[in-house]
Design a protein around this motif. Sequence first.
Motif, PDB file in Angstrom:
ATOM      1  N   ASN A 174      -1.649  -4.470   3.298  1.00  0.00           N
ATOM      2  CA  ASN A 174      -1.581  -5.115   4.623  1.00  0.00           C
ATOM      3  C   ASN A 174      -1.837  -4.084   5.722  1.00  0.00           C
ATOM      4  OD1 ASN A 174       0.775  -3.643   4.708  1.00  0.00           O
ATOM      5  ND2 ASN A 174       2.145  -5.402   4.858  1.00  0.00           N
ATOM      6  N   GLU A 205      -0.757  -5.168  -2.388  1.00  0.00           N
ATOM      7  CA  GLU A 205      -0.956  -5.911  -1.133  1.00  0.00           C
ATOM      8  C   GLU A 205      -1.199  -4.908  -0.020  1.00  0.00           C
ATOM      9  OE1 GLU A 205       2.960  -7.763  -1.494  1.00  0.00           O
ATOM     10  OE2 GLU A 205       1.940  -9.672  -1.721  1.00  0.00           O
ATOM     11  N   ASP A 230       0.843  -1.201   0.000  1.00  0.00           N
ATOM     12  CA  ASP A 230       0.000   0.000   0.000  1.00  0.00           C
ATOM     13  C   ASP A 230       0.881   1.256   0.000  1.00  0.00           C
ATOM     14  OD1 ASP A 230       0.259  -1.552   2.496  1.00  0.00           O
ATOM     15  OD2 ASP A 230      -0.413   0.263   3.492  1.00  0.00           O
ATOM     16  N   GLY A 231       1.999   1.177   0.745  1.00  0.00           N
ATOM     17  CA  GLY A 231       2.917   2.317   0.766  1.00  0.00           C
ATOM     18  C   GLY A 231       3.528   2.558  -0.605  1.00  0.00           C
ATOM     19  N   TYR A 278      -0.439  -1.426   6.678  1.00  0.00           N
ATOM     20  CA  TYR A 278       0.654  -0.665   7.302  1.00  0.00           C
ATOM     21  C   TYR A 278       1.757  -0.377   6.294  1.00  0.00           C
ATOM     22  CZ  TYR A 278      -1.351  -0.765  11.885  1.00  0.00           C
ATOM     23  OH  TYR A 278      -2.186  -0.530  12.936  1.00  0.00           O
ATOM     24  N   GLN A 279       2.331   0.808   6.474  1.00  0.00           N
ATOM     25  CA  GLN A 279       3.533   1.186   5.716  1.00  0.00           C
ATOM     26  C   GLN A 279       4.587   1.354   6.795  1.00  0.00           C
ATOM     27  OE1 GLN A 279       1.992   4.769   3.943  1.00  0.00           O
ATOM     28  NE2 GLN A 279       0.132   3.667   3.412  1.00  0.00           N
TER      29      GLN A 279
HETATM   30 MG   LIG Z   1       1.865  -2.178   3.622  1.00  0.00          MG
END
Ligand SMILES: [Mg+2]
Length: 345
Positions: A182, A180, A153-154, A184-185
């Motif tokens: 998830n 993906e 995502d980051g 969190y970055q």
């Molecule tokens: Mg992530």
Amino acid sequence: MPKAKKEKLEKSRLIWMYTQMVRIREFEERVKRAFIEHPGVIRGHSHLGDGAEASIVGALSTRERNDLVMPSYRCHGYAIVLGSPARNVMAEIFGRKDGLCKGFGGSMHLADPAHHFPSANGIIGAGIAQATGAALTAQVKHPGQVVYCFFGDGASKQGAFFESLNMAAVWKLPIVYVLENNQYQAYTHYSLEDANAIAGDPLSQKAQAFSIPGVTVDGTDALKVRAAVQKAADRARAGKGPSLVESKFYRLSAHGNVITVPPLPTQFPEHEAIGVYGNRAEFEKWKAKDPIPRFRAHLMKDGVLSETKARGIENAARTELDDAVKFALASPLPAPEEAVNYVYA
Ligand SMILES: [Mg+2]
Ligand SMILES: Cc1ncc(C[n+]2csc(CCOP(=O)(O)OP(=O)(O)O)c2C)c(N)n1
């Protein structure tokens, strides 16, 4: 194809998927444990894919023989699913001579071209550009080949993401972009409300900017990921260009394991204790959707898997991965004079 044969094929594919998911989890558990049981053996960072198993395997289950796979640096699971021997992958993470890349790559830079895995990448978003280049090569030189590109995502905030998707859409390149998410970055939650870190939710809507299909799927459900990625891969193979599949799941471990000397103070004891950055309630909510027990229960309900068969798969994975750790520990470090080998510039 006759119905019975098709059903048998379907069953063996589902069992293959469960087996790979279990192998990834067991692999990652052993990497995590190595930081505690053998401190200093793994140098540098190591990022785990527990929580991502359904997403990885659902996507890779659609792959055809010559298709290429380019994951991000969170890449151990991809290698072992694609066929790299787990013991050589483990030895690589341990920096050993018998590693997949002779101990020179480490956790973040696994590569196994013989198994259609050109390389992983520690630079966020860089792999998106590389995979897009590989898709151009596929279009020109290897008709029918599709490139599977995985990133976080980051990474979807990086310039490389926008430039690559633009080019892939314009040239109708045979590539499937799997975002993906998830959540969190590293230590920052993806949502706009929580962290003011990323614009646009669902993230799949970024596809609209390029007039390509974009879809968000439950990344804890292997069959849902499989269906979405299959559609995208079929489209790519038919010469219709790229798609973006956002697979949303939860990172069940901390961002990464790292041994530092001297050790950093534990800034977030609560989070360290449960292995993630988020709060416990959030963790528990997503742990309840752990992709592996869910898929196991689904297959048992459908009569694909019996308790005995499931245990057999789980025990075999444990044996394989225990052996991988033993093998990696027994393998020597590369000789210092080898350091300048494989340096091209
Ligand atoms: Mg992530
Ligand atoms: C270009 C670049 N900037 C910053 C970093 C430091 N960094 C390492 S991991 C990470 C977060 C990546 O988040 P995401 O893309 O969501 O991947 P995930 O770790 O969640 O799989 C950052 C910023 C980096 N490796 N590369």
